[in-house]
Design a protein around this motif. Structure first.
Motif, mmCIF file in Angstrom:
data_model
loop_
_atom_site.group_PDB
_atom_site.id
_atom_site.type_symbol
_atom_site.label_atom_id
_atom_site.label_comp_id
_atom_site.label_asym_id
_atom_site.label_seq_id
_atom_site.Cartn_x
_atom_site.Cartn_y
_atom_site.Cartn_z
ATOM 1 N N ARG A 15 -56.103 16.826 -34.778
ATOM 2 C CA ARG A 15 -56.194 18.291 -34.782
ATOM 3 C C ARG A 15 -57.526 18.744 -34.189
ATOM 4 N N LEU A 18 -53.738 18.036 -30.744
ATOM 5 C CA LEU A 18 -52.997 19.232 -31.134
ATOM 6 C C LEU A 18 -53.985 20.368 -31.312
ATOM 7 N N GLY A 19 -53.683 21.508 -30.736
ATOM 8 C CA GLY A 19 -54.540 22.674 -30.871
ATOM 9 C C GLY A 19 -54.094 23.765 -29.921
ATOM 10 N N SER A 20 -54.870 24.857 -29.872
ATOM 11 C CA SER A 20 -54.485 25.984 -29.023
ATOM 12 C C SER A 20 -55.630 26.510 -28.175
ATOM 13 N N GLY A 62 -50.637 25.953 -34.044
ATOM 14 C CA GLY A 62 -50.560 24.630 -33.446
ATOM 15 C C GLY A 62 -49.127 24.142 -33.428
ATOM 16 N N THR A 116 -59.820 22.085 -33.332
ATOM 17 C CA THR A 116 -59.958 23.511 -33.642
ATOM 18 C C THR A 116 -61.048 24.139 -32.780
#
Length: 320
Positions: A35, A70-72, A108, A37
């Motif tokens: 993850r 995984l993230g945006s 996510g 962020t």
């Protein structure tokens, strides 16, 4: 046929990758998601999820392992992808398929399939951030709430620079409930010029043959089906004309013991028995002997008692 081992949070981690790739038949693995962020993660976070970084991004059997992020945030994902490249990752995979509510609530996984422009920007940023020779791939579902936007999402990922696309043939709302809609992957495959690999609900050779026929995909990603039957990849290859390789319980037993040893290195004592039971619970779909082993350890929580019941006296454990 290309056969990939799926990333599955809480199930298909480093110990299982080690054991399943030692059985053989797998071309490449993908880690559970890391993850991302708002910061560049330290090396220890990457190596905790992906110990294979210490060994040339390969399992002990020599199978390549790709790191999944995984993230945006495109910039932050790009920075972390660049760091993974420096650490020797075989490639970068991006997660746009996770259906977990906690992940989706924090923007996510599969919810991003509603934002094709952002998908494109993430892929483009990561592609620019890593060396040209390093593969960048993506994993998606058919959609978030429905599958109406699956073509737009896939085309955005391809246009952003994805060199390969794995499609789990269900939406986020469909979760892991059967069936998988493999025929809807065919539309994606026809709409992009990069390799597309089908994923979801492949438990048997018959499932795999249907998935390939309906999706038109040459490659498959196996998850729970490979965990439940570690010989499944070999069986798929045999169905394609390769020499048969039946994985017996006797052949699997050393791997089960190795898995137990590796779990002991990374899991707190209170969680170790649960990890073994989790795998045995799936293995009993294929092996009667796994049912007997599951019944033996089911009431046991103490790791020493599990060790004695199934594996005999403990020996020193090495991670490598």
């Amino acid at each position: 046929m290309t056969i990939l081992l799926a990333p599955m949070e809480g199930l298909l981690d480093h110990p299982l990758r080690e054991v399943l790739t030692a059985v053989g038949g797998i071309d490449r693995c993908v880690t559970e998601f890391i993850r991302i962020t708002d910061q560049l993660l330290p090396e220890k976070v990457f190596t905790r999820v992906m110990p294979e970084l210490r060994h040339g991004s390969r399992t002990r059997a020599g199978t390549p392992v790709r790191a999944q992020l995984l993230g945006s945030d495109p910039a932050c994902l790009a920075d972390n992808a660049a760091r993974l490249a420096e650490l020797g990752a075989e490639g970068i995979d991006l997660n746009f398929g996770c259906p977990a509510k906690t992940v989706n609530r924090h923007r996510g996984g599969a919810v991003l399939l509603d934002e094709p422009d952002l998908l494109h920007d993430i892929l483009a940023a990561v592609r620019r951030a890593v060396p040209a020779h390093l593969p960048v791939s993506a994993k998606m579902r058919l959609g978030h709430r429905d599958d109406d936007g699956r073509i737009d999402a896939a085309q955005a990922l391809a246009a952003g620079g994805a060199g390969e696309l794995v499609v789990h043939a269900r939406t986020k709302l469909q979760g892991y409930r059967p069936p998988a809609f493999w025929h809807k992957v065919a539309d994606i495959r026809a709409a992009v010029a990069i390799p597309v690999i089908a994923n979801g609900e492949i438990w048997t050779v018959a499932d795999a043959q249907r998935a390939r026929a309906e999706s038109g995909c040459h490659g498959l990603m196996l998850g729970r089906g490979q965990v439940a039957d570690p010989g499944l990849a070999w069986a798929l290859r045999a169905a394609d004309g390769a020499p048969p390789h039946l994985v017996t319980w006797a052949e699997l037993l050393p791997g089960l013991a190795r898995f137990w040893d590796l779990v002991a290195l990374q899991a707190a004592p209170r969680h170790r028995a649960g990890r073994l039971k989790q795998w045995l619970n799936l293995l009993r779909r294929r092996y009667p002997e796994a049912q007997a082993a599951f019944d033996t350890v089911r009431p046991i929580t103490d790791p020493a008692a599990v060790q004695a019941a199934l594996f005999g006296p403990a020996a020193p454990v090495r991670a490598g």
